[in-house]
Enzyme design. Structure first.
Site, short mmCIF file in Angstrom:
data_model
loop_
_atom_site.label_atom_id
_atom_site.label_comp_id
_atom_site.label_asym_id
_atom_site.label_seq_id
_atom_site.Cartn_x
_atom_site.Cartn_y
_atom_site.Cartn_z
N HIS A 193 21.23 49.38 -2.02
CA HIS A 193 22.43 49.31 -2.87
C HIS A 193 22.11 48.38 -4.04
O HIS A 193 22.74 47.34 -4.22
CB HIS A 193 23.63 48.83 -2.04
CG HIS A 193 24.97 49.18 -2.64
ND1 HIS A 193 25.94 49.87 -1.95
CD2 HIS A 193 25.50 48.92 -3.85
CE1 HIS A 193 27.02 50.01 -2.71
NE2 HIS A 193 26.79 49.44 -3.88
N ASN B 88 30.71 59.03 -3.51
CA ASN B 88 31.56 57.95 -4.00
C ASN B 88 32.35 58.50 -5.19
O ASN B 88 31.75 59.02 -6.13
CB ASN B 88 30.72 56.75 -4.47
CG ASN B 88 30.01 56.06 -3.32
OD1 ASN B 88 30.23 56.38 -2.16
ND2 ASN B 88 29.15 55.10 -3.64
N GLU C 67 32.84 55.99 -0.59
CA GLU C 67 33.58 54.99 -1.36
C GLU C 67 34.71 55.67 -2.13
O GLU C 67 34.51 56.74 -2.70
CB GLU C 67 32.71 54.29 -2.43
CG GLU C 67 31.78 53.25 -1.91
CD GLU C 67 30.96 52.59 -3.03
OE1 GLU C 67 31.48 52.46 -4.16
OE2 GLU C 67 29.81 52.23 -2.75
C1 GAL Z 1 30.43 51.76 -6.96
C2 GAL Z 1 29.47 50.84 -6.27
C3 GAL Z 1 30.10 49.69 -5.57
C4 GAL Z 1 31.34 49.14 -6.25
C5 GAL Z 1 32.23 50.24 -6.79
C6 GAL Z 1 33.38 49.76 -7.63
O1 GAL Z 1 29.81 52.36 -8.04
O2 GAL Z 1 28.70 51.54 -5.34
O3 GAL Z 1 29.10 48.73 -5.37
O4 GAL Z 1 31.03 48.18 -7.15
O5 GAL Z 1 31.52 51.15 -7.53
O6 GAL Z 1 33.01 49.60 -8.96
#
Ligand code: GAL
Length: 460
Positions: free
Chosen positions: A119, A293, A366
């Site tokens: 990550h 995500n 996410e």
């Molecule tokens: C994604 C990332 C996370 C978090 C999230 C919110 O792109 O994987 O680490 O920061 O966005 O911005």
């Protein structure tokens, strides 16, 4: 009451650099994020992840809070620099012990670990000595590092994610230079992405060749916004499709179909590296599930070359390569990241993925939102976050009804944390973190999430 499937997985997510802190403890080596955030001007107020949420020392408390929320799964990432401080060679047993203890404590609490192997916190030594993700040997170093993780943790970890959002690494790290390692280029993103894909594929083969007996699943997580055609014109529809291909299919076509999208080959020519026939075969099929995500939606229109105000919110990749104009509907609500809240975009994206890749098993690894949360009388009333989650989860439910094979959902994030270049004022958490005392306080949305997991539904 609209229920989710009985085996639906409810989880929360975090990443190592954003929560662990203890940046120079436990034998950890420096990563590119330690270095990048230490350069004045690179992050909001010069903030760094040196202490972050101090999860390294407080993980037991955090697991208890997760348990209180009723989540069945927790997605976290391993810091390569805790396992191998210089990215290769020597193994740091203290780092192994930390993750081993974390995994044991999760299992003890009946929470299934979902482990991301990368990550964004690349060992700084690999950046300096091997040119980071541009280096030709990096996929092999990654394969050697993940081998150690499978060997030491694979008896207990059954869900692996190789890379988190290679698009961000490539575009923000090697294109716009706003994330580590801070490089600015119009060709390096495509080169870095290529090495990332090769690294992912090697990692999966290590797992399948040496650790099949562990009976786990392994995949990659990519990020993508939805792109809605601005008008009904064929040109705008093609522009939206092109934007999705440059965003998501860039990474997922090789994995599911064996090569980059044709539109990228046509437009990029020599700037897009090519896979050998051997590599195409190796990479095709290297994901047991589709990790997604997803945060927002934008309108896409064909860029006819006339001078107009450029989209300020970016997120489109290298726009000159795509001829796509991105815009927002002024009526859409925006989060603190200036990302529009558009639940139907999530549903459309899930359906697009399902169609293009023949109904893969999908996990939303996410989804979430940042707002200016305030602690009032010891409580955080984040009704807006609750509404956000409700809207997106309803959209997920509709996608499932329409045949999308969505198997789980991880809220970003378990707690407020170091939001990369935006530092600590962009709060994404279900738990509020007071960054002075490091005290954690469940927000209203965390209490609500508990009801969601208990009812397996968002309408109760
Ligand atoms: C994604 C990332 C996370 C978090 C999230 C919110 O792109 O994987 O680490 O920061 O966005 O911005």
């Amino acid at each position: 009451m609209k229920k989710f499937p009985v085996d639906f997985i409810w989880g929360t997510a975090t990443s190592s650099y954003q929560i662990e802190g203890a940046a120079y403890e436990g034998g950890k080596g420096p990563s590119i994020w330690d270095a990048f955030s230490g350069i004045p001007g690179k992050t909001h107020n010069g903030e760094t992840g040196e202490i972050a949420c101090d999860h390294y020392n407080k993980f037991k408390e955090d697991i208890q809070l997760m348990k209180n929320m009723g989540v069945k799964a927790y997605r976290f990432s391993i810091a390569w620099t805790r396992i191998m401080p210089t990215g290769k060679g020597n193994i740091n047993e203290e780092g192994i012990q930390f993750y081993s203890d974390l995994i044991d404590a999760l299992l003890e609490a009946d929470i299934t670990p979902w482990v991301t192997l990368y990550h964004w916190d690349l060992p700084l030594a690999l950046q300096l000595e091997e040119d980071g993700w541009l280096g030709s040997k990096i996929p092999d170093y990654f394969a050697a590092y993940v081998d150690v993780c499978f060997e030491r943790f694979g008896d207990r970890v059954k869900n692996w994610i190789t890379l988190n959002e290679p698009w961000v690494v490539a575009i923000l790290g090697y294109g716009q230079g706003v994330f580590a390692p801070g490089r600015i280029s119009t060709s390096e993103p495509y080169e870095a992405a290529h090495q990332l894909l090769l690294a992912h594929s090697k990692a999966v083969h290590v797992y399948r060749d040496k650790y099949a007996h562990q009976n786990g699943q392994i995949g990659i997580t990519n990020n993508c916004d939805w792109r809605e055609p601005l008008t009904d014109s064929d040109l705008d529809k093609e522009a939206a499709e092109r934007a999705l291909e440059f965003f998501l299919a860039w990474f997922t076509d090789p994995v599911y179909l064996g090569d980059y999208p044709q539109v990228m080959k046509d437009r990029l020519g020599d700037r897009l590296p090519t896979f050998s026939e051997e590599e195409k075969k190796l990479i095709k099929g290297t994901s047991d599930f589709f990790g997604l995500n997803h945060y927002t939606t934008m309108y896409a229109a064909h860029d006819d070359g006339t001078e107009k105000e450029r989209c300020v919110y970016g997120n489109g990749g290298i726009s000159e390569d795509q001829d796509v104009d991105l815009s927002l509907d002024p009526n859409w609500n925006l989060t603190l990241m200036k990302w529009a809240v558009v639940p139907w975009g999530c549903k459309k994206l899930l359906e697009w993925i399902s169609k293009r890749y023949d109904s893969p098993k999908i996990y939303i690894t996410e989804n979430g939102c940042a707002y200016t949360d305030k602690l009032v009388d010891g409580e955080v009333d984040d009704q807006y976050r609750l509404d956000f989650y409700k809207g997106y989860l309803e959209a997920c439910n509709e996608a499932i009804e329409n045949g999308v094979n969505l198997k789980g959902y991880f809220a970003w994030s378990f707690m407020d944390n170091f939001e990369w270049a935006s530092g600590y004022d962009k709060r994404f958490g279900l738990h509020y973190v007071d960054f002075k005392t490091l005290k954690r306080i469940p927000k209203k949305s965390a209490y609500w999430f508990r009801k969601v997991t208990a009812n397996n539904s968002v309408d109760f």
